[in-house]
Each structure stands twice: as C-alpha cells, then as structure tokens.
Enzyme design. Structure first.
Site, PDB file in Angstrom:
ATOM      1  N   LYS A 149      50.815  50.959  40.470  1.00 36.87           N
ATOM      2  CA  LYS A 149      52.160  51.430  40.138  1.00 36.87           C
ATOM      3  C   LYS A 149      53.190  50.419  40.656  1.00 36.87           C
ATOM      4  CE  LYS A 149      54.779  55.761  39.876  1.00 36.87           C
ATOM      5  NZ  LYS A 149      54.667  55.914  38.412  1.00 36.87           N
ATOM      6  N   GLU A 182      48.596  55.279  27.106  1.00 39.46           N
ATOM      7  CA  GLU A 182      49.484  56.216  27.789  1.00 39.46           C
ATOM      8  C   GLU A 182      50.903  56.023  27.287  1.00 39.46           C
ATOM      9  OE1 GLU A 182      49.468  55.405  31.993  1.00 39.46           O
ATOM     10  OE2 GLU A 182      49.610  53.242  31.680  1.00 39.46           O
ATOM     11  N   LEU A 207      47.563  54.405  34.180  1.00 38.47           N
ATOM     12  CA  LEU A 207      47.802  54.782  35.565  1.00 38.47           C
ATOM     13  C   LEU A 207      47.204  56.160  35.815  1.00 38.47           C
ATOM     14  CD1 LEU A 207      49.423  54.081  38.230  1.00 38.47           C
ATOM     15  CD2 LEU A 207      51.229  55.527  37.276  1.00 38.47           C
TER      16      LEU A 207
END
Length: 287
Positions: A149, A182, A207
């Site tokens: 991240k 995503e 993630l």
C-alpha cells in the site's frame, strides 16, 4: 474548530502542517499509508490495518517511525483532537528527509510520519448505498507490486479522473488476460449467475484489503460461502450483483459498468446483508 495534524512529533493546525521538500515521499513516492474508518467513536479493524502497515514497511525495507503502542496512542490523540466520532484517519510513513538520490539514504535516516483525521457524513454513504454507483473499466497499467500500500497512486488518480469524466464513481482495472483485478481504490466482488459470492484471490495483482478480509469474517458468520477465484470482465457484466469494498465505505453496490446495467439496475440483497452485519463483527478500538 480547526483541524489538527500530527507531523513528526508535533500536533499542528492542519493549515500549517508541512514536510520538508526533500522528503522522499514527495520526491519518489517512497512511502506507504493506511486509511481507517472511525465509526460511533471507535476505530474499525485497527489491528489489521497496523499489521498491513508493518508488512508494507517490511516489503520496502523501511523502518517504523515508532512502536505500535506509541503509534496507537498518537492515532487516538489525533482523532480526539479533531473530535471525530464518524470519519476516518489517514496515516503516512515515508523513508524520511535526505539529499535527493535514487538509492536509499543511510539507515539512521528518521522516517517521516503524518497522521490526519476528518469527520465524514454517514448520510452521504447511506445515500450512495441506496442508489448504487457507476463504474468504468480500464486496462491495468500499474506496477507489479500493488500488494504494497504505497503512496504511488498516480495511475489510480488518473483512473478515478477518467471515471469522473464519464459520469462514474469508480474505475475497475482489467489485466492483460481480460480478468478483473481491482478498483482504483477498492476490491471488487460479484455474485455470479449461480448465486455464488466471488472475489479475486489476494495473492497477486491486488491489494489485500482490510475490509475485504473483514467481509470474509462476516460471510463466515452469516454462512455465506465465498469463492476466491479470478473472473473476467464479461462475467462481471453478466453478474447478478457487483459491489466494491473499502475501509471508508464498507461496500458500495455497482449498478452500471461501462454503460451496461448490472442485474436489475438496483443495489443487490447480498451487499446489503453483508454491510448491515459488518460493524458487529469488526474489531473496535475505543478512541
């Protein structure tokens, strides 16, 4: 009341908070972050967020700015000083301030830590859940380590801008094989034609969202089976339901993608059921 930010050991008015121009977060996007929901005066799933922060730091060979106990206290204090009962906090760690050079600075360089918090309006999220969101799809053009991240979010920002220009609220990435990865700032779930709840495995290409993990706990409690497998853009468009998950929204139903109606064009029952149970299952840390 003016907002307060924490910057490298000091609590400052938000309007005066700043970091050095040679902070590596500014120069190289050499940093990581976490965003965590605050609801009804408690921090939601803090342990998992801090676990992921530790992993991100480790993957980038970056030091933690302080112990977890100290960091938790600072987070709580920022939330208290900003009087946040419903909202979020944002935490960012960078490799610190050093002469601009691509290689890492010396190991004794102190990491930079910034924490902010803000109040949000729950009624806005409730309205979005009531009407649903629209999305577009885009080729996934990000670097390979999206499992970390990091603050390197330019592709994500450009994707969100592209969505906005088309009257949508999220952009969903599609990999080179035509499979969904995503959203620009979310994980993606579908209810397939057989009524099975499906989300992509979080081993590579996405993630591992904390809310995504929390929803796994919710589905287990509710007795809802989840299939972790890849799915294509075409399967997503044909799904009974599509919804996206993120820390600040839990799950938003998607009612249209690339101009095509999803399901019956209304928010689905699965996302509503899961969202309603989420807070009861989630970890809660009192501010």
């Amino acid at each position: 009341m003016p907002r307060i930010a924490y910057v490298n050991g000091r609590y400052l008015p938000h309007s005066e908070a700043a970091v050095h121009i040679e902070d590596r977060g500014y120069q190289f996007a050499d940093g990581v972050y976490e965003v965590c929901e605050i609801r009804h005066g408690v921090i939601v799933d803090l342990t998992r967020h801090l676990d992921r922060l530790d992993r991100s730091l480790s993957e980038l060979q970056m030091q933690s700015p302080m112990s977890r106990a100290a960091l938790t206290q600072v987070i709580r204090e920022v939330a208290r000083r900003n009087r946040v009962k419903n909202g979020l906090f944002y935490l960012q760690v960078t490799r610190g301030v050093a002469r601009r050079d691509h290689v890492f600075p010396s190991a004794d360089t102190q990491p930079s830590l910034v924490i902010t918090a803000k109040i949000t309006d729950p009624s806005i999220i409730a309205k979005k859940n009531e009407v649903g969101l629209k999305a577009i799809t885009l080729p996934d053009n990000r670097w390979d380590r999206v499992d970390i991240k990091t603050v390197g979010l330019l592709p994500n920002a450009m994707a969100r801008q592209a969505a906005k220009e088309k009257g949508a609220q999220e952009a969903i990435y599609i990999d080179a094989r035509g499979m969904v990865t995503e959203g620009a700032a979310t994980n993606v779930w579908i209810v397939d034609q057989n009524g099975v709840l499906v989300t992509r495995p979080a081993e590579h290409g996405i993630l591992r969202g904390i809310t995504r993990t929390g929803l796994m706990d919710v589905t287990e409690k509710l007795g809802i089976a989840v299939a972790e497998r890849e799915f294509s853009r075409e399967e997503m468009l044909a799904a009974r339901e599509v919804f996206i998950t993120a820390a600040t929204s839990i799950c938003f139903p998607i009612i249209e993608i690339d101009g095509q109606t999803i399901g019956n064009g209304h928010p689905g029952a699965m996302s509503e059921r899961i969202r309603s149970a989420f807070f009861d299952v989630a970890e809660k840390t009192v501010i």
